[in-house]
Each structure stands twice: as structure tokens, then as C-alpha cells.
Design a protein around this motif. Sequence first.
Motif, PDB file in Angstrom:
ATOM      1  N   ALA A   1    -116.898  68.133 -37.466  1.00 26.11           N
ATOM      2  CA  ALA A   1    -117.772  69.142 -36.872  1.00 26.11           C
ATOM      3  C   ALA A   1    -118.033  68.855 -35.400  1.00 26.11           C
ATOM      4  O   ALA A   1    -118.010  67.699 -34.957  1.00 26.11           O
ATOM      5  CB  ALA A   1    -119.103  69.215 -37.617  1.00 26.11           C
ATOM      6  N   ILE A   2    -118.265  69.930 -34.665  1.00 26.61           N
ATOM      7  CA  ILE A   2    -118.707  69.860 -33.276  1.00 26.61           C
ATOM      8  C   ILE A   2    -119.904  70.784 -33.141  1.00 26.61           C
ATOM      9  O   ILE A   2    -119.843  71.947 -33.540  1.00 26.61           O
ATOM     10  CB  ILE A   2    -117.601  70.277 -32.287  1.00 26.61           C
ATOM     11  CG1 ILE A   2    -116.413  69.331 -32.376  1.00 26.61           C
ATOM     12  CG2 ILE A   2    -118.144  70.308 -30.860  1.00 26.61           C
ATOM     13  CD1 ILE A   2    -115.236  69.757 -31.506  1.00 26.61           C
TER      14      ILE A   2
ATOM     15  N   ASN B   1    -124.028  76.295 -31.255  1.00 27.87           N
ATOM     16  CA  ASN B   1    -122.789  76.745 -31.886  1.00 27.87           C
ATOM     17  C   ASN B   1    -122.220  75.579 -32.679  1.00 27.87           C
ATOM     18  O   ASN B   1    -121.867  74.548 -32.108  1.00 27.87           O
ATOM     19  CB  ASN B   1    -121.797  77.211 -30.820  1.00 27.87           C
ATOM     20  CG  ASN B   1    -120.554  77.841 -31.428  1.00 27.87           C
ATOM     21  OD1 ASN B   1    -120.531  78.168 -32.611  1.00 27.87           O
ATOM     22  ND2 ASN B   1    -119.517  78.004 -30.632  1.00 27.87           N
ATOM     23  N   THR B   2    -122.175  75.734 -34.005  1.00 25.88           N
ATOM     24  CA  THR B   2    -121.665  74.690 -34.883  1.00 25.88           C
ATOM     25  C   THR B   2    -120.318  75.098 -35.434  1.00 25.88           C
ATOM     26  O   THR B   2    -120.181  76.140 -36.086  1.00 25.88           O
ATOM     27  CB  THR B   2    -122.636  74.430 -36.049  1.00 25.88           C
ATOM     28  OG1 THR B   2    -123.905  74.047 -35.535  1.00 25.88           O
ATOM     29  CG2 THR B   2    -122.102  73.330 -36.954  1.00 25.88           C
ATOM     30  N   ASN B   3    -119.312  74.278 -35.175  1.00 21.52           N
ATOM     31  CA  ASN B   3    -117.969  74.513 -35.711  1.00 21.52           C
ATOM     32  C   ASN B   3    -117.623  73.409 -36.698  1.00 21.52           C
ATOM     33  O   ASN B   3    -117.630  72.223 -36.335  1.00 21.52           O
ATOM     34  CB  ASN B   3    -116.929  74.507 -34.583  1.00 21.52           C
ATOM     35  CG  ASN B   3    -116.892  75.816 -33.829  1.00 21.52           C
ATOM     36  OD1 ASN B   3    -116.461  76.833 -34.363  1.00 21.52           O
ATOM     37  ND2 ASN B   3    -117.372  75.794 -32.591  1.00 21.52           N
ATOM     38  N   ASN B   4    -117.365  73.784 -37.946  1.00 20.13           N
ATOM     39  CA  ASN B   4    -116.872  72.822 -38.916  1.00 20.13           C
ATOM     40  C   ASN B   4    -115.770  73.482 -39.742  1.00 20.13           C
ATOM     41  O   ASN B   4    -115.395  74.631 -39.500  1.00 20.13           O
ATOM     42  CB  ASN B   4    -118.004  72.282 -39.800  1.00 20.13           C
ATOM     43  CG  ASN B   4    -118.728  73.377 -40.570  1.00 20.13           C
ATOM     44  OD1 ASN B   4    -118.105  74.273 -41.134  1.00 20.13           O
ATOM     45  ND2 ASN B   4    -120.061  73.305 -40.600  1.00 20.13           N
ATOM     46  N   GLU B   5    -115.275  72.751 -40.725  1.00 22.52           N
ATOM     47  CA  GLU B   5    -114.124  73.240 -41.493  1.00 22.52           C
ATOM     48  C   GLU B   5    -114.476  74.443 -42.364  1.00 22.52           C
ATOM     49  O   GLU B   5    -113.585  75.175 -42.792  1.00 22.52           O
ATOM     50  CB  GLU B   5    -113.585  72.114 -42.363  1.00 22.52           C
ATOM     51  CG  GLU B   5    -114.623  71.511 -43.290  1.00 22.52           C
ATOM     52  CD  GLU B   5    -114.127  70.256 -43.961  1.00 22.52           C
ATOM     53  OE1 GLU B   5    -114.720  69.875 -44.979  1.00 22.52           O
ATOM     54  OE2 GLU B   5    -113.157  69.659 -43.467  1.00 22.52           O
TER      55      GLU B   5
ATOM     56  N   GLN C   1    -121.139  78.626 -37.070  1.00 17.78           N
ATOM     57  CA  GLN C   1    -122.515  79.116 -37.131  1.00 17.78           C
ATOM     58  C   GLN C   1    -123.122  79.154 -35.725  1.00 17.78           C
ATOM     59  O   GLN C   1    -123.160  78.144 -35.031  1.00 17.78           O
ATOM     60  CB  GLN C   1    -123.371  78.214 -38.021  1.00 17.78           C
ATOM     61  CG  GLN C   1    -124.849  78.596 -38.071  1.00 17.78           C
ATOM     62  CD  GLN C   1    -125.097  79.871 -38.859  1.00 17.78           C
ATOM     63  OE1 GLN C   1    -124.799  79.939 -40.048  1.00 17.78           O
ATOM     64  NE2 GLN C   1    -125.624  80.894 -38.189  1.00 17.78           N
ATOM     65  N   LYS C   2    -123.588  80.345 -35.329  1.00 14.53           N
ATOM     66  CA  LYS C   2    -124.246  80.500 -34.046  1.00 14.53           C
ATOM     67  C   LYS C   2    -125.731  80.793 -34.267  1.00 14.53           C
ATOM     68  O   LYS C   2    -126.087  81.573 -35.147  1.00 14.53           O
ATOM     69  CB  LYS C   2    -123.612  81.633 -33.238  1.00 14.53           C
ATOM     70  CG  LYS C   2    -122.162  81.364 -32.834  1.00 14.53           C
ATOM     71  CD  LYS C   2    -121.602  82.505 -32.000  1.00 14.53           C
ATOM     72  CE  LYS C   2    -120.161  82.215 -31.577  1.00 14.53           C
ATOM     73  NZ  LYS C   2    -119.586  83.315 -30.751  1.00 14.53           N
ATOM     74  N   VAL C   3    -126.583  80.152 -33.457  1.00 11.01           N
ATOM     75  CA  VAL C   3    -128.028  80.347 -33.561  1.00 11.01           C
ATOM     76  C   VAL C   3    -128.606  80.508 -32.163  1.00 11.01           C
ATOM     77  O   VAL C   3    -128.239  79.773 -31.239  1.00 11.01           O
ATOM     78  CB  VAL C   3    -128.711  79.148 -34.261  1.00 11.01           C
ATOM     79  CG1 VAL C   3    -130.230  79.335 -34.280  1.00 11.01           C
ATOM     80  CG2 VAL C   3    -128.186  78.976 -35.668  1.00 11.01           C
ATOM     81  N   GLY C   4    -129.503  81.479 -32.017  1.00 14.99           N
ATOM     82  CA  GLY C   4    -130.200  81.680 -30.757  1.00 14.99           C
ATOM     83  C   GLY C   4    -131.688  81.830 -30.993  1.00 14.99           C
ATOM     84  O   GLY C   4    -132.113  82.509 -31.936  1.00 14.99           O
TER      85      GLY C   4
ATOM     86  N   THR D   1    -131.842  84.883 -33.601  1.00 15.41           N
ATOM     87  CA  THR D   1    -130.572  85.548 -33.872  1.00 15.41           C
ATOM     88  C   THR D   1    -129.634  84.504 -34.485  1.00 15.41           C
ATOM     89  O   THR D   1    -129.618  83.350 -34.042  1.00 15.41           O
ATOM     90  CB  THR D   1    -129.929  86.126 -32.602  1.00 15.41           C
ATOM     91  OG1 THR D   1    -129.709  85.077 -31.648  1.00 15.41           O
ATOM     92  CG2 THR D   1    -130.825  87.196 -31.988  1.00 15.41           C
ATOM     93  N   SER D   2    -128.890  84.887 -35.504  1.00 14.63           N
ATOM     94  CA  SER D   2    -127.975  83.951 -36.148  1.00 14.63           C
ATOM     95  C   SER D   2    -126.758  84.706 -36.666  1.00 14.63           C
ATOM     96  O   SER D   2    -126.858  85.834 -37.124  1.00 14.63           O
ATOM     97  CB  SER D   2    -128.673  83.211 -37.294  1.00 14.63           C
ATOM     98  OG  SER D   2    -129.235  84.117 -38.221  1.00 14.63           O
TER      99      SER D   2
END
Length: 237
Positions: free
Chosen positions: A40-41, A63-67, A71-74, A85-86
Motif C-alpha cells: 500500500a501507498i 489517497n490510499t492505493n492498495n491491491e 480510496q480517496k478521502v477529503g 467526501t469519499s
Amino acid sequence: VYLGGFNLGNIGIKSSFSGDSYSAVSRLKTAGVVNSFYEAIIDATSVGLVGDHTLQPQKYDSNTNNEKQNQKVGLTYAAAGIQLTSDPQYNTERFPVTDAQKRGTLDPLSGLVFSLSGVSHTAEKPCGETVRVFDGRRRYDIELTYKGQDKVKTDGGYNGPAVKCTVVYKQIAGFKPNLNKGKSIPVITAWFAAMDSDSGGPVKRFMVPVKIMTETPYGVALAHARKITVDGVQKSS
């Protein structure tokens, strides 16, 4: 960050203070053995205002990037409250957080900046005030308690005096009830080193966490600051 001698990942944080405002960016990236089952990053940004021993966030994005997914959260902070906002959209009704519980909270990155900037650190509270966090779905506190002065030498290149603090994580709302409100989470010990700033900004002395350690069922978890830069000058060897 290491667990039992194995590298779990790396965290980078950069904060900037000018006038009465602050901005910050961070990146968490898993590494080593963790990547074999979870890679994840997590990138995050936050901006806001610096007050008297406090921070007031205005905008937070992560911004979470995993396999599994991206997922974006504001979070936007306004007089009417915190606007979320998600994408994908969070289900905030299953384990709700009330408006009263959200009041006076910081986003996760501003919470880190609040602690390591030294904004709330005083002679009476060398470890600073409790960090009250709302991440868009969960509400939790990070309580820091002063345990004395210490001398620290880390693999990251810091060698000198530090303030020793215990760190307790407390779940407030937004969690599954069977998570037991964080009672099973071990106490963490953190060492903060004071580093003065001559940049003319609102923060004159930063309290940098040079070492963080806790016992886990799988061994000792250890994080150390590998590179520290203040006012453009590297403070670690």
C-alpha cells in the motif's frame, strides 16, 4: 518502521509554516515482508491555520492505493462543520460519529503536525496536549504523558537529549464495538528531540519524534527518524 528487525515500511512528512498558516504532505509506503501480503501507498495533504497552541485545519485530502482498491478521502472544515467526501463512499451511518465528537478535532496529518511541530508543547506539558483526530470515519485520541528526560542514539543518525513520552491510543467512535475500544493496544513510547527554527515562522521550536517503540506479540516494533531537516538544514547524520 521495523518489527522484529524486519522493515515494514517508510513514512515521510514535510511541513511548512508561514505567517499564521501551515501546510503538510506525507507518504506512507509499505516495504519488505509486508509487501508479500499487503502492499500500500498512502499519500496525504493538509492545510490550515496556526493558532495559540493549536492548529485549525481547513482542507485535508488522502489517497490510499492498495491491491484491493483506491480510496480517496477529503475533509473540508467550515463554520457549519466538517464536510466529508469519499470515493468509494464511506458508510458513516453504521458506526456514526456525532457532530459533538467531531468538534475541535484534527485530520490525521494535521494531528501529526500538531504533535511534532511543538505547537502544544509547554513547560507544564513537555509532551504536548492530547491529539484529537477525526479521519472522516473514525474518531480517536492520542494521549501523551511525560516520563522524563533521556539521551537517545538512533540508527537514523540522531544522538542527543530527548523528551520521553508514553503514547496511548483511545478509540472514541466510528469503530466496531467488538474492537474493545482500544484496550488491547499496547502503550507506545516516543522520544522527542527539540530543534529550534530561525525561519521567522510561527513555530520557533519543533519537537521531532526521533524514536518510537512498542512491544507487540510478534516482537518489538521500532520506528526511527532516518533523516531530519529543519530550515533546510539536515539535523541527522
